[in-house]
Design a protein around this motif. Structure first.
Motif, PDB file in Angstrom:
ATOM      1  N   SER A 139      -0.067   0.103  -4.477  1.00  0.00           N
ATOM      2  CA  SER A 139      -1.387   0.720  -4.766  1.00  0.00           C
ATOM      3  C   SER A 139      -2.233   0.608  -3.530  1.00  0.00           C
ATOM      4  O   SER A 139      -1.895  -0.245  -2.738  1.00  0.00           O
ATOM      5  CB  SER A 139      -1.840  -0.441  -5.992  1.00  0.00           C
ATOM      6  OG  SER A 139      -3.431  -0.225  -6.142  1.00  0.00           O
ATOM      7  N   SER A 145       0.642  -1.185   0.135  1.00  0.00           N
ATOM      8  CA  SER A 145      -0.037  -0.212   0.148  1.00  0.00           C
ATOM      9  C   SER A 145       1.064   1.155  -0.048  1.00  0.00           C
ATOM     10  O   SER A 145       2.252   1.226   0.349  1.00  0.00           O
ATOM     11  CB  SER A 145      -1.018   0.095   1.413  1.00  0.00           C
ATOM     12  OG  SER A 145      -0.098   0.079   2.188  1.00  0.00           O
ATOM     13  N   ARG A 205      -4.967  -0.786  -3.443  1.00  0.00           N
ATOM     14  CA  ARG A 205      -5.696  -1.716  -3.442  1.00  0.00           C
ATOM     15  C   ARG A 205      -4.870  -2.896  -3.160  1.00  0.00           C
ATOM     16  O   ARG A 205      -5.517  -4.174  -2.974  1.00  0.00           O
ATOM     17  CB  ARG A 205      -5.982  -2.176  -5.104  1.00  0.00           C
ATOM     18  CG  ARG A 205      -6.988  -1.067  -5.717  1.00  0.00           C
ATOM     19  CD  ARG A 205      -7.421  -1.643  -6.842  1.00  0.00           C
ATOM     20  NE  ARG A 205      -6.108  -2.177  -7.764  1.00  0.00           N
ATOM     21  CZ  ARG A 205      -5.688  -1.597  -8.573  1.00  0.00           C
ATOM     22  NH1 ARG A 205      -5.672  -0.438  -8.793  1.00  0.00           N
ATOM     23  NH2 ARG A 205      -4.873  -2.431  -9.391  1.00  0.00           N
ATOM     24  N   TYR A 206      -3.624  -2.857  -2.638  1.00  0.00           N
ATOM     25  CA  TYR A 206      -2.760  -3.892  -2.391  1.00  0.00           C
ATOM     26  C   TYR A 206      -2.628  -4.278  -0.661  1.00  0.00           C
ATOM     27  O   TYR A 206      -2.585  -3.203  -0.121  1.00  0.00           O
ATOM     28  CB  TYR A 206      -1.163  -3.761  -2.953  1.00  0.00           C
ATOM     29  CG  TYR A 206      -1.394  -3.865  -4.301  1.00  0.00           C
ATOM     30  CD1 TYR A 206      -2.166  -4.358  -5.312  1.00  0.00           C
ATOM     31  CD2 TYR A 206      -0.159  -3.233  -5.172  1.00  0.00           C
ATOM     32  CE1 TYR A 206      -2.024  -4.504  -6.567  1.00  0.00           C
ATOM     33  CE2 TYR A 206       0.005  -3.021  -6.357  1.00  0.00           C
ATOM     34  CZ  TYR A 206      -1.075  -4.081  -7.181  1.00  0.00           C
ATOM     35  OH  TYR A 206      -1.015  -4.013  -8.677  1.00  0.00           O
TER      36      TYR A 206
END
Length: 204
Positions: free
Chosen positions: A175, A140, A177-178
């Motif tokens: 990201s 992130s 999303r990670y």
């Protein structure tokens, strides 16, 4: 187990330097058009289990991949669907299949290896899409700040144990999303004696 415990002790002492690692076996990501061909129009895939990245999961459904020399069965589908079909194998797999996939970042498929994919309802003869995934660490933005690294930066990772050593050319991927996790393939895992779920030291 003793090795994992040793890594966890080090993690407590230097927690900002260590990342968890997962081992990725051969698998396939499908685009909608290809999922329709292999499994039927608008087929709904069944979750097998969650994997380390949020919202991603391996499926019960499997396919067969075929190269010039041999085939490999029980290649698990990973969901959700993507924009382009991608097959990830190890170098050992590639030699057995008789294909020559490049080492690539996920999604970088132009000019990658050809391969045939067979499902229960149809067959694909792909002109590209088969790669050996590069070693990489999902992070992130907050994780990247903590480790002091940037998206696409190359780092080294140190492995302890009887077959320990340094992994070079590990790509940072950032990201929101990670979730923090390092991904290696089965060749790297076997070479360094890694089973998965250990903590490895990131070295910039």
């Amino acid at each position: 187990m003793d090795e994992i415990k040793a890594h966890n002790i080090e993690l407590v002492q230097e927690k900002d330097q260590f990342v968890p690692v997962s081992v990725s076996a051969r698998h396939i990501h499908l685009q909608q058009e290809h999922a329709d061909i292999l499994f039927g129009k608008n087929y709904t895939f069944t979750k097998h289990r969650d994997i380390s990245q949020p919202g991603q999961y391996s499926c019960v459904e499997q396919v067969t991949i075929i190269g010039p020399k041999s085939k490999m069965e029980r290649i698990r589908v990973v969901a959700p669907l993507r924009k382009q079909t991608q097959i990830e194998v190890s170098k050992t797999d590639a030699i057995k299949l008789g294909v020559n996939p490049p080492v690539r970042h996920s999604g970088d498929l132009k000019g990658s290896a050809t391969i045939t994919v067979v499902g229960p309802r149809g067959q694909l003869d792909l002109t590209e899409g088969c790669i050996i995934a590069d070693r990489h660490i999902h992070m992130s933005p907050a994780d990247a700040d903590k480790f002091g690294v940037n998206d696409h930066q190359k780092v080294k990772v140190e492995v302890d144990g009887e077959k320990g050593g340094l992994m070079y050319g590990v790509t940072i991927r950032v990201s929101d999303r990670y979730a923090l996790d390092m991904h290696i393939d089965t060749d790297d895992a076997n070479a360094f004696g890694i089973k998965g779920q250990e903590y490895l030291k990131l070295i910039k």
